[in-house]
Design an enzyme around this catalytic site. Structure first.
Site, short mmCIF file in Angstrom:
data_model
loop_
_atom_site.label_atom_id
_atom_site.label_comp_id
_atom_site.label_asym_id
_atom_site.label_seq_id
_atom_site.Cartn_x
_atom_site.Cartn_y
_atom_site.Cartn_z
N GLY A 22 40.22 49.75 -58.70
CA GLY A 22 41.56 49.17 -58.38
C GLY A 22 41.59 48.17 -57.35
O GLY A 22 42.73 48.26 -56.64
N THR A 24 42.07 44.50 -57.66
CA THR A 24 42.63 43.25 -57.99
C THR A 24 44.17 43.04 -57.53
O THR A 24 44.29 41.84 -57.58
CB THR A 24 42.73 43.14 -59.46
OG1 THR A 24 43.64 43.99 -60.16
CG2 THR A 24 41.13 43.27 -60.28
N ARG A 25 44.69 44.04 -56.92
CA ARG A 25 46.05 43.66 -56.37
C ARG A 25 46.23 44.82 -55.20
O ARG A 25 45.52 45.61 -55.02
CB ARG A 25 46.99 43.68 -57.45
CG ARG A 25 47.25 44.96 -57.95
CD ARG A 25 48.54 44.74 -59.12
NE ARG A 25 48.80 46.15 -59.73
CZ ARG A 25 49.73 46.60 -60.53
NH1 ARG A 25 50.80 45.50 -60.46
NH2 ARG A 25 49.95 47.94 -60.67
N VAL A 64 38.43 54.17 -65.23
CA VAL A 64 37.66 55.21 -64.38
C VAL A 64 38.23 56.42 -64.73
O VAL A 64 37.75 57.70 -64.07
CB VAL A 64 37.75 54.85 -62.85
CG1 VAL A 64 37.06 53.80 -62.47
CG2 VAL A 64 39.12 54.82 -62.21
N ASN A 90 40.16 53.49 -54.75
CA ASN A 90 41.59 52.96 -54.54
C ASN A 90 42.38 53.20 -55.76
O ASN A 90 43.81 53.57 -55.64
CB ASN A 90 41.34 51.64 -54.12
CG ASN A 90 42.91 51.14 -53.86
OD1 ASN A 90 43.72 51.47 -52.92
ND2 ASN A 90 43.49 50.20 -54.85
N SER A 143 47.42 59.87 -50.26
CA SER A 143 48.98 59.71 -50.01
C SER A 143 49.43 60.13 -48.94
O SER A 143 49.11 61.47 -48.88
CB SER A 143 49.76 59.69 -51.17
OG SER A 143 51.20 59.48 -50.75
N TYR A 156 51.29 63.75 -59.05
CA TYR A 156 50.61 62.88 -58.39
C TYR A 156 50.07 63.40 -57.08
O TYR A 156 48.86 63.42 -56.61
CB TYR A 156 51.42 61.63 -58.23
CG TYR A 156 50.97 60.55 -57.24
CD1 TYR A 156 49.73 59.55 -57.49
CD2 TYR A 156 51.55 60.48 -55.92
CE1 TYR A 156 49.26 58.84 -56.46
CE2 TYR A 156 50.96 59.54 -55.03
CZ TYR A 156 49.99 58.54 -55.32
OH TYR A 156 49.56 57.59 -54.49
N ALA A 159 47.49 65.91 -57.42
CA ALA A 159 46.02 65.47 -57.84
C ALA A 159 45.65 64.89 -56.38
O ALA A 159 44.48 65.02 -55.94
CB ALA A 159 46.31 64.40 -58.62
N LYS A 160 46.37 64.18 -55.63
CA LYS A 160 45.98 63.83 -54.18
C LYS A 160 45.79 64.88 -53.21
O LYS A 160 44.61 64.69 -52.60
CB LYS A 160 47.01 62.92 -53.52
CG LYS A 160 47.16 61.56 -54.46
CD LYS A 160 46.03 60.85 -54.30
CE LYS A 160 46.25 59.29 -54.98
NZ LYS A 160 44.96 58.36 -55.04
#
Length: 258
Positions: A22, A24-25, A64, A90, A143, A156, A159-160
């Site tokens: 991840g 690219t930004r 991924v 990331n 996070s 979310y 999972a984190k």
């Protein structure tokens, strides 16, 4: 936004090979730039080709979220870099819902695949090489919001939370081989993905039990991608050689962890 670099004035990662998912930004791109600035050779990836790959990085398109995608990415890293000394997970994300019970089954699975199992799979493919070389650094990006377990993002943050527990366990397993595993937990950060998520959350405000807290962090500003990247860079250098199994929360004091 101007990149502020790693601030060391040295190329302390010269000769190191890094893979950033991840990248690219947003936070991922900032991590890639700082690793390059520190002298590392960097391969990064995203689910689709992007024109925003930081200059100097090698890009491989990969998803991924699947075992096949992780295997293809690991193979590409070995082919293009010859191996991986630094692995930064990331890639992640999840869209908000009106509440925990409104999250569909497929989004629970997608959240687990992207935010947790992607790291597990890629580690299983690349960490053995680090263990054999008796050197390496892995960083899982989690996070800072995990302790708040906000219902709209329960898939979310669940999972984190699993990722953080896994990271601590993996750190214990790999420590005797000299491989360090740590977690970085960003708070509210100015990124394209974060802005889109906040806009989606704002549209849910009318739903019962949904709140979209918008208070400024105690340090008085929103985080920038480089704020998070600095923490990642520190953890993969010799300066953090006595740190493993740690979770570095970079949130401007926004969240409280007991």
């Amino acid at each position: 936004m101007t990149t502020i670099g790693n601030g060391t004035g040295t190329r302390e990662l010269a000769g190191k090979r890094a893979l950033v998912t991840g990248g690219t930004r947003g936070i991922g791109a900032a991590v890639v730039r700082q690793l390059l600035d520190a002298g590392a050779e960097v391969l990064t990836t995203a689910r689709s080709a992007a024109a925003t790959v930081p200059d100097g990085a090698v890009f491989v398109e990969a998803d991924v979220r699947t075992r096949a995608g992780a295997e293809a990415l690991a193979a590409a890293a070995r082919e293009k870099l010859g191996g991986v000394d630094i692995l930064v997970h990331n890639a992640g994300g999840g869209r908000p819902h009106a509440g925990a019970l409104a999250i569909p089954d497929e989004e629970w699975q997608d959240a687990l695949d992207l935010n947790f199992l992607a790291s597990v799979r890629l580690d299983s493919l690349l960490a053995p090489g680090m263990r054999e070389r008796r050197s390496g650094a892995i960083v899982h990006v989690s996070s800072a919001a995990v302790p708040t377990v906000a219902p709209p993002f329960l898939h979310y943050v669940t999972a984190k939370a699993a990722l953080e527990a896994y990271s601590r366990g993996l750190a214990s397993e790999l420590a005797p081989a000299g491989v360090r595993v740590n977690t970085v937990s960003p708070g509210r950060t100015a990124t394209p993905g974060g802005e889109a998520t906040r806009e989606q959350w704002a549209r849910l405000d009318a739903a019962p039990g949904v709140t979209n807290a918008d208070d400024t962090a105690p340090l008085g500003r929103e985080g920038q991608p480089d704020d998070i990247a600095h923490a990642v860079l520190f953890l993969v250098t010799h300066r953090a050689s006595w740190l493993t199994g740690s979770n570095v929360v970079v949130d401007g004091g926004e969240f409280t962890r007991g």
